[in-house]
Scaffold this motif. Sequence first.
Motif, PDB file in Angstrom:
ATOM      1  N   GLY A  21       0.828  -1.205   0.000  1.00 31.17           N
ATOM      2  CA  GLY A  21       0.000   0.000   0.000  1.00 31.17           C
ATOM      3  C   GLY A  21       0.859   1.250   0.000  1.00 31.17           C
ATOM      4  O   GLY A  21       0.529   2.254  -0.635  1.00 31.17           O
ATOM      5  N   THR A  22       1.982   1.182   0.706  1.00 30.62           N
ATOM      6  CA  THR A  22       2.893   2.323   0.765  1.00 30.62           C
ATOM      7  C   THR A  22       3.477   2.608  -0.618  1.00 30.62           C
ATOM      8  O   THR A  22       3.515   3.760  -1.058  1.00 30.62           O
ATOM      9  CB  THR A  22       4.028   2.041   1.774  1.00 30.62           C
ATOM     10  N   SER A  23       3.904   1.545  -1.306  1.00 33.44           N
ATOM     11  CA  SER A  23       4.451   1.778  -2.651  1.00 33.44           C
ATOM     12  C   SER A  23       3.337   2.223  -3.597  1.00 33.44           C
ATOM     13  O   SER A  23       3.582   3.033  -4.501  1.00 33.44           O
ATOM     14  CB  SER A  23       5.198   0.554  -3.188  1.00 33.44           C
ATOM     15  N   PHE A  43      -4.893   1.239  -2.382  1.00 31.35           N
ATOM     16  CA  PHE A  43      -5.315   0.182  -1.463  1.00 31.35           C
ATOM     17  C   PHE A  43      -4.094  -0.583  -0.977  1.00 31.35           C
ATOM     18  O   PHE A  43      -3.093  -0.664  -1.680  1.00 31.35           O
ATOM     19  CB  PHE A  43      -6.253  -0.801  -2.173  1.00 31.35           C
ATOM     20  N   SER A  44      -4.232  -1.158   0.227  1.00 29.24           N
ATOM     21  CA  SER A  44      -3.197  -2.053   0.742  1.00 29.24           C
ATOM     22  C   SER A  44      -3.785  -3.453   0.848  1.00 29.24           C
ATOM     23  O   SER A  44      -4.940  -3.621   1.250  1.00 29.24           O
ATOM     24  CB  SER A  44      -2.749  -1.600   2.129  1.00 29.24           C
ATOM     25  N   PHE A  45      -2.971  -4.434   0.479  1.00 27.41           N
ATOM     26  CA  PHE A  45      -3.355  -5.829   0.688  1.00 27.41           C
ATOM     27  C   PHE A  45      -2.341  -6.493   1.602  1.00 27.41           C
ATOM     28  O   PHE A  45      -1.943  -7.637   1.390  1.00 27.41           O
ATOM     29  CB  PHE A  45      -3.466  -6.555  -0.663  1.00 27.41           C
ATOM     30  N   ASP A  46      -1.883  -5.732   2.623  1.00 24.33           N
ATOM     31  CA  ASP A  46      -0.959  -6.339   3.575  1.00 24.33           C
ATOM     32  C   ASP A  46      -1.725  -7.348   4.436  1.00 24.33           C
ATOM     33  O   ASP A  46      -2.940  -7.512   4.292  1.00 24.33           O
ATOM     34  CB  ASP A  46      -0.176  -5.277   4.371  1.00 24.33           C
ATOM     35  N   TYR A  47      -1.027  -7.994   5.350  1.00 24.90           N
ATOM     36  CA  TYR A  47      -1.613  -9.176   5.993  1.00 24.90           C
ATOM     37  C   TYR A  47      -2.800  -8.868   6.917  1.00 24.90           C
ATOM     38  O   TYR A  47      -3.609  -9.747   7.192  1.00 24.90           O
ATOM     39  CB  TYR A  47      -0.525  -9.927   6.769  1.00 24.90           C
ATOM     40  N   VAL A  48      -2.913  -7.623   7.382  1.00 27.07           N
ATOM     41  CA  VAL A  48      -4.021  -7.321   8.308  1.00 27.07           C
ATOM     42  C   VAL A  48      -5.138  -6.499   7.671  1.00 27.07           C
ATOM     43  O   VAL A  48      -6.017  -6.004   8.363  1.00 27.07           O
ATOM     44  CB  VAL A  48      -3.509  -6.620   9.590  1.00 27.07           C
ATOM     45  N   LYS A  49      -5.139  -6.380   6.356  1.00 28.22           N
ATOM     46  CA  LYS A  49      -6.188  -5.600   5.705  1.00 28.22           C
ATOM     47  C   LYS A  49      -7.406  -6.481   5.354  1.00 28.22           C
ATOM     48  O   LYS A  49      -7.345  -7.705   5.450  1.00 28.22           O
ATOM     49  CB  LYS A  49      -5.631  -4.930   4.450  1.00 28.22           C
ATOM     50  N   THR A  50      -8.483  -5.804   4.939  1.00 29.11           N
ATOM     51  CA  THR A  50      -9.773  -6.475   4.689  1.00 29.11           C
ATOM     52  C   THR A  50      -9.649  -7.627   3.700  1.00 29.11           C
ATOM     53  O   THR A  50     -10.271  -8.673   3.876  1.00 29.11           O
ATOM     54  CB  THR A  50     -10.808  -5.450   4.183  1.00 29.11           C
TER      55      THR A  50
HETATM   56  C1  LIG Z   1      -1.944  -0.296   5.754  1.00 28.63           C
HETATM   57  C2  LIG Z   1      -2.012   1.109   5.332  1.00 28.63           C
HETATM   58  C3  LIG Z   1      -1.137   1.662   4.396  1.00 28.63           C
HETATM   59  C4  LIG Z   1       0.090   0.962   3.865  1.00 28.63           C
HETATM   60  O1  LIG Z   1      -0.057  -0.292   3.451  1.00 28.63           O
HETATM   61  P1  LIG Z   1       1.147  -1.370   3.438  1.00 28.63           P
HETATM   62  O2  LIG Z   1       0.641  -2.352   2.456  1.00 28.63           O
HETATM   63  O3  LIG Z   1       1.239  -1.937   4.814  1.00 28.63           O
HETATM   64  O4  LIG Z   1       2.374  -0.675   2.999  1.00 28.63           O
HETATM   65  C5  LIG Z   1      -1.329   2.967   3.991  1.00 28.63           C
HETATM   66  N1  LIG Z   1      -2.328   3.701   4.492  1.00 28.63           N
HETATM   67  C6  LIG Z   1      -3.180   3.223   5.406  1.00 28.63           C
HETATM   68  C7  LIG Z   1      -4.284   4.083   5.904  1.00 28.63           C
HETATM   69  C8  LIG Z   1      -3.037   1.920   5.878  1.00 28.63           C
HETATM   70  O5  LIG Z   1      -3.858   1.467   6.823  1.00 28.63           O
END
Ligand SMILES: *Cc1c(COP(=O)(O)O)cnc(C)c1O
Length: 397
Positions: free
Chosen positions: A61-63, A180-187
């Motif tokens: 999500g950051t990238s 959007f982020s699809f990291d491990y704790v997202k929806t």
């Molecule tokens: C999780 C999150 C991000 C970044 O996502 P990553 O995939 O963890 O880099 C950015 N903005 C918000 C509001 C987030 O909750």
Amino acid sequence: MPGFEVFGAEERKQVNDVLETGVLMRYGFDGMRNNHWKAKEFEVAFAERMQSAHCQLVSSGTSALTIALAAAGIGAGDEVIMPTFTFVASFESIMMLGAVPVLVDIDDTLTLDPAAVEAAITSKTTCVMPVHMCGSMADLDALQAICDKHDLLLLEDACQAIGGSYNGKPLGSYGDLGCFSFDYVKTITCGEGGGIITNSEKYKLNADHYQDHGHDHVGKDRGAETHPFLGYNFRISELNAAVGLAQLDKLDGILKTQQRNYTIMREALSEIEGVTFRRVPEGGVENYSFVNFFLPTQELAEKAHKALSANGVDACFYWFKNNWHYIHGWEHLRNLKSLGNLSAEIKAQMQDLNNTDFSKSDAWMGRTVSSLVKIGWSEAQVRDRAQSMASVLKDIL
Ligand SMILES: *Cc1c(COP(=O)(O)O)cnc(C)c1O
């Protein structure tokens, strides 16, 4: 909120498709990959779900935020307006490009206060970045009007609000670009991953090239491709994209369960005098990933948060004292503690964050407690939880 709660056979099947060919990369190797193009497939399906023309899937999500800014031509010295309540990724993604984050107050929506945004605009402002925190959105009509008036880009960070909507449009699809982020704790999760959506052909092409070293992706020989401009490597792997494909199929089911669980908790809390709720802008529909409520004072909110935890109600957050989500916890940003030298523009233009008045944000954040909405809870479990929350809060008030 976490999609990892429903990880199962569907995700394993998608990943196995990739493992069977061994083509772990999203580009090339056409002959070996048995027609599996997981990242591409995700992009087509996600763009459609988000009612947008294009999606670019990336490594986080950051990238996604960095690429979205870069795709729109934002660079050193450009000022990007962002809220005091968000995740550290907001300023990280801006500063990565040598651009300058300008932090402004939030209001009772717990997102950007449009009046504070307007007051922060200078000749160097290029972008407004609302962050739809904890499942609900910024006042996008008001922000769009400001962006139109001052010719600014509107970039939505919808990392925490996937599936919510505003004026009938999916969050993320309203602005010029959405992330959007699809990291491990997202929806929904890819393990790690992120996505950018846009209706702009130009931004899509820029994002496509930028996230892969500038590759123009023309032809079948990567080595022979040209690079119209400088890029970077923010690619997602096929394995992560495969997980995301299975999760995307589950999104609507996840949202439905979240809404049920949210509603049970909200109804129980609504009965309590002294508990009020975060304002959702007119025309907005939350994604129900958190229940966010206000206590009458900061002291009571802190006390409530401690009591909830002491009484076994887990997954409640007091963001005001959190290291990752609120300006108070960002001592590293306030003092510009960076490993290497920061860009001259950042050093020259950055607010003195140790001496900026964010009392308006403090007034809302100090009173806010949030409960995560898990999808694994059964209806009976949520009812129990809602009753426990209500009785703890009644005791305090
Ligand atoms: C999780 C999150 C991000 C970044 O996502 P990553 O995939 O963890 O880099 C950015 N903005 C918000 C509001 C987030 O909750």
